[in-house]
Design a protein around this motif. Sequence first.
Motif, PDB file in Angstrom:
ATOM      1  N   ARG A   5      53.865  84.893  24.061  1.00  0.00           N
ATOM      2  CA  ARG A   5      53.484  85.993  24.947  1.00  0.00           C
ATOM      3  C   ARG A   5      52.530  86.960  24.247  1.00  0.00           C
ATOM      4  NH1 ARG A   5      58.023  88.863  28.300  1.00  0.00           N
ATOM      5  NH2 ARG A   5      58.908  89.367  26.251  1.00  0.00           N
ATOM      6  N   TRP A   6      51.661  87.533  25.065  1.00  0.00           N
ATOM      7  CA  TRP A   6      50.672  88.517  24.610  1.00  0.00           C
ATOM      8  C   TRP A   6      51.307  89.907  24.624  1.00  0.00           C
ATOM      9  CZ3 TRP A   6      47.944  92.795  26.510  1.00  0.00           C
ATOM     10  CH2 TRP A   6      46.695  93.069  25.938  1.00  0.00           C
ATOM     11  N   HIS A   7      51.270  90.581  23.479  1.00  0.00           N
ATOM     12  CA  HIS A   7      51.806  91.938  23.384  1.00  0.00           C
ATOM     13  C   HIS A   7      50.742  92.941  22.965  1.00  0.00           C
ATOM     14  CE1 HIS A   7      56.049  90.952  24.050  1.00  0.00           C
ATOM     15  NE2 HIS A   7      55.818  89.838  23.378  1.00  0.00           N
ATOM     16  N   GLY A   8      49.485  92.548  23.092  1.00  0.00           N
ATOM     17  CA  GLY A   8      48.388  93.414  22.707  1.00  0.00           C
ATOM     18  C   GLY A   8      47.418  92.653  21.816  1.00  0.00           C
ATOM     19  N   ASP A  11      48.320  90.237  18.788  1.00  0.00           N
ATOM     20  CA  ASP A  11      49.791  90.292  18.752  1.00  0.00           C
ATOM     21  C   ASP A  11      50.369  89.273  19.734  1.00  0.00           C
ATOM     22  OD1 ASP A  11      52.450  90.913  18.508  1.00  0.00           O
ATOM     23  OD2 ASP A  11      52.276  92.988  19.183  1.00  0.00           O
ATOM     24  N   ARG A  13      53.584  86.634  20.277  1.00  0.00           N
ATOM     25  CA  ARG A  13      54.934  86.412  19.764  1.00  0.00           C
ATOM     26  C   ARG A  13      55.602  85.268  20.538  1.00  0.00           C
ATOM     27  NH1 ARG A  13      56.948  92.684  20.371  1.00  0.00           N
ATOM     28  NH2 ARG A  13      54.986  93.651  19.631  1.00  0.00           N
ATOM     29  N   ASP A  15      58.755  84.426  22.278  1.00  0.00           N
ATOM     30  CA  ASP A  15      59.868  85.174  22.845  1.00  0.00           C
ATOM     31  C   ASP A  15      60.766  84.267  23.667  1.00  0.00           C
ATOM     32  OD1 ASP A  15      58.787  87.532  21.815  1.00  0.00           O
ATOM     33  OD2 ASP A  15      57.713  88.006  23.666  1.00  0.00           O
ATOM     34  N   LYS A  53      48.294  91.941  30.424  1.00  0.00           N
ATOM     35  CA  LYS A  53      49.418  92.875  30.465  1.00  0.00           C
ATOM     36  C   LYS A  53      50.465  92.462  29.423  1.00  0.00           C
ATOM     37  CE  LYS A  53      48.892  94.128  35.356  1.00  0.00           C
ATOM     38  NZ  LYS A  53      49.563  94.219  36.678  1.00  0.00           N
ATOM     39  N   HIS A  54      51.151  93.462  28.908  1.00  0.00           N
ATOM     40  CA  HIS A  54      52.204  93.257  27.922  1.00  0.00           C
ATOM     41  C   HIS A  54      53.212  92.223  28.432  1.00  0.00           C
ATOM     42  CE1 HIS A  54      54.908  94.554  24.641  1.00  0.00           C
ATOM     43  NE2 HIS A  54      55.870  94.422  25.513  1.00  0.00           N
ATOM     44  N   GLY A  55      53.428  91.169  27.636  1.00  0.00           N
ATOM     45  CA  GLY A  55      54.409  90.153  28.000  1.00  0.00           C
ATOM     46  C   GLY A  55      53.848  88.951  28.741  1.00  0.00           C
TER      47      GLY A  55
END
Length: 389
Positions: A5-8, A11, A13, A15, A53-55
């Motif tokens: 997942r994209w967290h920025g 970044d 991760r 998950d 978007k986050h996540g």
Amino acid sequence: MRALRWHGKKDIRCDNVEDPGIEQPRDAIVRVSACAICGSDLHLFDGFMPGMKHGDIMGHEFMGEVVETGKEVRTLRKGDRVVVPFTITCGECDQCRAGNFSVCERTNRNADEAAKVFGHTTAGLFGYSHLTGGYAGGQAEYVRVPYADTTHVKVPEGLSDEQVLFLGDIFPTGWQAAVQCDIQPTDTVAIWGAGPVGQMTIRSALLLGARQVVVIDRVPERLAMARAAGALTINFDEESVLDRLRDLTQGKGPEKCIDAVGMESHASRSMDSMLDRAKQAVMLETDRPHVLREMIYVCRPAGTLSIPGVYGGMIDKIPFGAAMNKGLTWRMGQTHVRRWTDDLLARIADGQIDPSFVITHRAKLEEGPALYKTFRDKDDGCIKVVLTP
């Protein structure tokens, strides 16, 4: 399930997230058996594509086994092996009927937002920002595939995952880039970028009968892979691209020029490239178009520019007067994947090409975040990463 997942910016991760389920009657759920990190994913990793978007779950190059289908899916059943094209296609709109699958009129569920940016909507794309629908991508254990009855390529028995995985993106992308050039037996085809799409473009141009293929890059492993296919190579860190292309074409320039780089192009000791980076830093420009400028300048008059490399926003200082006065033809776009896959699948089965040649790194899904950086930095000889959930 696990998913990348994209967290920025920079970044990514691995998950734990909820498993996807059937939401619409034309959906299918696919258990992912293999997925890849694509050069286009790096535009998201580096923060150059709007609409993330986050996540958000990453990935648009994947395949696997159908484990569930919606009640209106007639062409798939549980247990089918499929490659999933990155372009989601309804199969019924005017554009799909014309074979222009990357601009399907129905599958982008955020079509209004896309139209504000691009003038019209694109197709929905897996794992590629909310401007293209906000669909969860395939770097995961399971994926919901909308419009699954028309968004799939069935895999025949006897072919491995690695042989067919790239039918979802980079092989048809390289093929379309070459087909757009209308290659003739007398043509010199110059290709900027020897990454995964560039490698597929090289082999596509040769299969389509180009007299000479010349590849521009600076990464030794990529240039060696290009030479192994029969291409001539130019290391832009070591010699002038313009001078060498003139020498190889008796001063006339290549008839066909292909940009397999896109918005993050690099150049050595180039004033325009340094200005692009400065403009990006202060948000005066979103993309770096050094390759486009170079192609316009060196292409033979009445030649063709083919652009499979992704651009996301605004570019500056394009010598459009040169392009107009030289009578250059521009052809570009996201890939109409299903237009090409029947032919390409037959070529794989016939032994004309095995796309798995491009794989340099194989790893588990949880190793994906580290390999994003390895791939972006071109470390460890990395050209193409395949992940197995």
